[in-house]
Design a protein around this motif. Structure first.
Motif, PDB file in Angstrom:
ATOM      1  N   SER A   1      -6.277   1.551  -7.852  1.00  0.00           N
ATOM      2  CA  SER A   1      -7.097   2.266  -8.831  1.00  0.00           C
ATOM      3  C   SER A   1      -8.513   2.367  -8.302  1.00  0.00           C
ATOM      4  N   THR A   2      -9.289   3.285  -8.861  1.00  0.00           N
ATOM      5  CA  THR A   2     -10.680   3.436  -8.436  1.00  0.00           C
ATOM      6  C   THR A   2     -11.558   3.673  -9.652  1.00  0.00           C
ATOM      7  N   SER A   3     -12.721   3.091  -9.618  1.00  0.00           N
ATOM      8  CA  SER A   3     -13.648   3.254 -10.747  1.00  0.00           C
ATOM      9  C   SER A   3     -15.002   3.782 -10.290  1.00  0.00           C
ATOM     10  N   ASP A   4     -15.120   4.070  -8.988  1.00  0.00           N
ATOM     11  CA  ASP A   4     -16.412   4.519  -8.472  1.00  0.00           C
ATOM     12  C   ASP A   4     -16.482   6.029  -8.263  1.00  0.00           C
ATOM     13  N   GLY A   5     -15.492   6.746  -8.780  1.00  0.00           N
ATOM     14  CA  GLY A   5     -15.500   8.197  -8.635  1.00  0.00           C
ATOM     15  C   GLY A   5     -15.125   8.684  -7.261  1.00  0.00           C
ATOM     16  N   SER A   6     -14.573   7.812  -6.428  1.00  0.00           N
ATOM     17  CA  SER A   6     -14.201   8.197  -5.072  1.00  0.00           C
ATOM     18  C   SER A   6     -13.091   9.239  -5.104  1.00  0.00           C
ATOM     19  N   PRO A   7     -13.130  10.231  -4.194  1.00  0.00           N
ATOM     20  CA  PRO A   7     -12.076  11.253  -4.163  1.00  0.00           C
ATOM     21  C   PRO A   7     -10.796  10.767  -3.492  1.00  0.00           C
ATOM     22  N   MET A   8     -10.801   9.534  -2.963  1.00  0.00           N
ATOM     23  CA  MET A   8      -9.646   9.020  -2.239  1.00  0.00           C
ATOM     24  C   MET A   8      -9.121   7.743  -2.902  1.00  0.00           C
ATOM     25  N   ARG A   9      -7.795   7.554  -2.825  1.00  0.00           N
ATOM     26  CA  ARG A   9      -7.163   6.333  -3.327  1.00  0.00           C
ATOM     27  C   ARG A   9      -6.353   5.706  -2.201  1.00  0.00           C
ATOM     28  N   GLN A  10      -6.352   4.387  -2.125  1.00  0.00           N
ATOM     29  CA  GLN A  10      -5.585   3.717  -1.080  1.00  0.00           C
ATOM     30  C   GLN A  10      -4.130   3.553  -1.507  1.00  0.00           C
ATOM     31  N   VAL A  11      -3.227   3.951  -0.617  1.00  0.00           N
ATOM     32  CA  VAL A  11      -1.787   3.799  -0.841  1.00  0.00           C
ATOM     33  C   VAL A  11      -1.273   2.743   0.134  1.00  0.00           C
ATOM     34  N   THR A  12      -0.565   1.746  -0.373  1.00  0.00           N
ATOM     35  CA  THR A  12       0.002   0.690   0.451  1.00  0.00           C
ATOM     36  C   THR A  12       1.517   0.690   0.282  1.00  0.00           C
ATOM     37  N   ILE A  13       2.244   0.836   1.384  1.00  0.00           N
ATOM     38  CA  ILE A  13       3.707   0.832   1.365  1.00  0.00           C
ATOM     39  C   ILE A  13       4.181  -0.367   2.176  1.00  0.00           C
ATOM     40  N   THR A  14       4.984  -1.221   1.570  1.00  0.00           N
ATOM     41  CA  THR A  14       5.474  -2.432   2.223  1.00  0.00           C
ATOM     42  C   THR A  14       6.997  -2.448   2.238  1.00  0.00           C
ATOM     43  N   GLY A  15       7.560  -2.830   3.386  1.00  0.00           N
ATOM     44  CA  GLY A  15       9.011  -2.918   3.495  1.00  0.00           C
ATOM     45  C   GLY A  15       9.437  -2.894   4.948  1.00  0.00           C
ATOM     46  N   SER A  16      10.711  -2.663   5.176  1.00  0.00           N
ATOM     47  CA  SER A  16      11.199  -2.521   6.545  1.00  0.00           C
ATOM     48  C   SER A  16      10.701  -1.193   7.101  1.00  0.00           C
ATOM     49  N   PRO A  17      10.655  -1.047   8.423  1.00  0.00           N
ATOM     50  CA  PRO A  17      10.230   0.236   8.998  1.00  0.00           C
ATOM     51  C   PRO A  17      11.027   1.419   8.458  1.00  0.00           C
ATOM     52  N   THR A  18      12.338   1.229   8.268  1.00  0.00           N
ATOM     53  CA  THR A  18      13.170   2.314   7.759  1.00  0.00           C
ATOM     54  C   THR A  18      12.799   2.675   6.333  1.00  0.00           C
ATOM     55  N   SER A  19      12.616   1.669   5.466  1.00  0.00           N
ATOM     56  CA  SER A  19      12.282   1.956   4.069  1.00  0.00           C
ATOM     57  C   SER A  19      10.905   2.606   3.957  1.00  0.00           C
ATOM     58  N   ILE A  20       9.960   2.201   4.824  1.00  0.00           N
ATOM     59  CA  ILE A  20       8.639   2.837   4.828  1.00  0.00           C
ATOM     60  C   ILE A  20       8.755   4.292   5.261  1.00  0.00           C
ATOM     61  N   SER A  21       9.594   4.546   6.264  1.00  0.00           N
ATOM     62  CA  SER A  21       9.790   5.916   6.736  1.00  0.00           C
ATOM     63  C   SER A  21      10.324   6.809   5.621  1.00  0.00           C
ATOM     64  N   VAL A  22      11.333   6.319   4.905  1.00  0.00           N
ATOM     65  CA  VAL A  22      11.928   7.106   3.821  1.00  0.00           C
ATOM     66  C   VAL A  22      10.914   7.315   2.702  1.00  0.00           C
ATOM     67  N   ALA A  23      10.162   6.259   2.357  1.00  0.00           N
ATOM     68  CA  ALA A  23       9.159   6.375   1.287  1.00  0.00           C
ATOM     69  C   ALA A  23       8.085   7.384   1.667  1.00  0.00           C
ATOM     70  N   GLN A  24       7.614   7.323   2.930  1.00  0.00           N
ATOM     71  CA  GLN A  24       6.581   8.255   3.381  1.00  0.00           C
ATOM     72  C   GLN A  24       7.095   9.688   3.380  1.00  0.00           C
ATOM     73  N   TYR A  25       8.343   9.864   3.766  1.00  0.00           N
ATOM     74  CA  TYR A  25       8.960  11.205   3.754  1.00  0.00           C
ATOM     75  C   TYR A  25       8.977  11.751   2.311  1.00  0.00           C
ATOM     76  N   LEU A  26       9.399  10.930   1.352  1.00  0.00           N
ATOM     77  CA  LEU A  26       9.484  11.382  -0.029  1.00  0.00           C
ATOM     78  C   LEU A  26       8.106  11.648  -0.621  1.00  0.00           C
ATOM     79  N   ILE A  27       7.117  10.829  -0.264  1.00  0.00           N
ATOM     80  CA  ILE A  27       5.752  11.063  -0.739  1.00  0.00           C
ATOM     81  C   ILE A  27       5.221  12.367  -0.192  1.00  0.00           C
ATOM     82  N   ASN A  28       5.439  12.622   1.111  1.00  0.00           N
ATOM     83  CA  ASN A  28       4.993  13.892   1.702  1.00  0.00           C
ATOM     84  C   ASN A  28       5.673  15.079   1.027  1.00  0.00           C
ATOM     85  N   ALA A  29       6.951  14.916   0.693  1.00  0.00           N
ATOM     86  CA  ALA A  29       7.678  15.991   0.030  1.00  0.00           C
ATOM     87  C   ALA A  29       7.086  16.286  -1.341  1.00  0.00           C
ATOM     88  N   ARG A  30       6.660  15.250  -2.064  1.00  0.00           N
ATOM     89  CA  ARG A  30       6.048  15.459  -3.366  1.00  0.00           C
ATOM     90  C   ARG A  30       4.729  16.194  -3.237  1.00  0.00           C
TER      91      ARG A  30
END
Length: 281
Positions: free
Chosen positions: A252-281
């Motif tokens: 979350s951000t409260s300083d009005g920043s235009p960027m938010r930090q996304v953290t994905i944790t898991g096996s390399p394969t699960s991160i790959s799939v999650a990143q693919y689905l996020i990009n698709a969204r």
């Protein structure tokens, strides 16, 4: 599946379609598409995403989309190797279409888009808002490669029957200012790489690690995209977590920043799939 009929599907009709893709993916498919018989142009710039313009006779254009969808299917299958993920995500492509044509694509009361979904078996979603600084909208297509190709045929038919009205201001992806992506094994030394640049591909980079290692990917994401990733009452991000098997946290951000930090944790394969689905969204 139903094939398009009539002159709009004839091989002598020249069409142009625009796709929104990750820069690294553009490089991978660029040489592949020259075999399709269509002309390919990939936009330049520092943005993590590029516009891929495909122009050519209908059959060459449809062949290009078939090749793209099949390549994505292969990458998804490879990313899930040695993974405990049981639900395979669909291939997803994003078209960029003039907003003035989207009404015809949706149809009265959503009748046309419903017909396309039922006929092809693909999922089709038309964004409600214009892409930034443009009069174009994103149209997301998801499904099996054959369903996607059939869906593109139907969309082309609609676009030929309903040409754009007025001038179209094309969407041009803008680069992200600053930011850094950090991929590291838990309790190990982090590896820093440019954030979502054309030199960064989550799938190809993660394959270099043992599929069972626990890793973490951190990067900055524009707040404009957060809503569509989270979904209504968190429905979309929960779906991504379930399909990928990765833990996803959006700071979350409260300083009005235009960027938010996304953290994905898991096996390399699960991160790959999650990143693919996020990009698709």
């Amino acid at each position: 599946m139903e094939e398009l009929q009539g002159p709009e599907a004839g091989p002598n009709v020249t069409l142009t379609l625009r796709l929104l893709m990750h820069g690294k993916v553009c490089v991978l498919i660029g040489s592949l598409l020259f075999q399709s018989g269509a002309r390919i142009n990939i936009s330049e710039g520092s943005s993590p995403e590029r516009i891929v313009t495909i122009t050519g006779p209908t059959e060459g254009l449809f062949r290009a989309f078939s090749m793209i969808a099949e390549r994505f299917e292969e990458d998804i299958t490879a990313a899930m190797t040695n993974s405990n993920v049981t639900s395979k995500p669909p291939v997803t492509l994003r078209l960029v279409i003039p907003g003035s044509q989207c009404g015809s694509l949706i149809g009265k009361g959503g009748s046309k888009i419903k017909e396309i979904r039922e006929t092809t078996g693909a999922q089709v979603q038309v964004a409600g808002d214009m892409l930034p600084d443009s009069t174009e909208r994103a149209v997301t297509i998801s499904g099996a490669p054959q369903a996607i190709t059939q869906c593109v045929r139907h969309i082309c038919s609609v676009m030929l029957e309903s040409p754009p009205k007025g001038a179209t201001i094309p969407y041009r992806p803008k680069g992200l200012a600053g930011g850094h992506a950090v991929l590291s094994q838990q309790h190990g030394a982090p590896v820093s790489i440019p954030a979502l640049s054309e030199h960064y591909s989550p799938i190809s980079f993660l394959r270099a690690h043992n599929p069972q290692d626990l890793c973490q990917l951190e990067y900055q994401l524009d707040v404009l995209f957060i809503g569509c990733i989270i979904g209504r009452q968190g429905s979309k991000i929960n779906e991504i977590r379930q399909v990928s098997g990765a833990h996803i946290k959006i700071a979350s951000t409260s300083d009005g920043s235009p960027m938010r930090q996304v953290t994905i944790t898991g096996s390399p394969t699960s991160i790959s799939v999650a990143q693919y689905l996020i990009n698709a969204r």
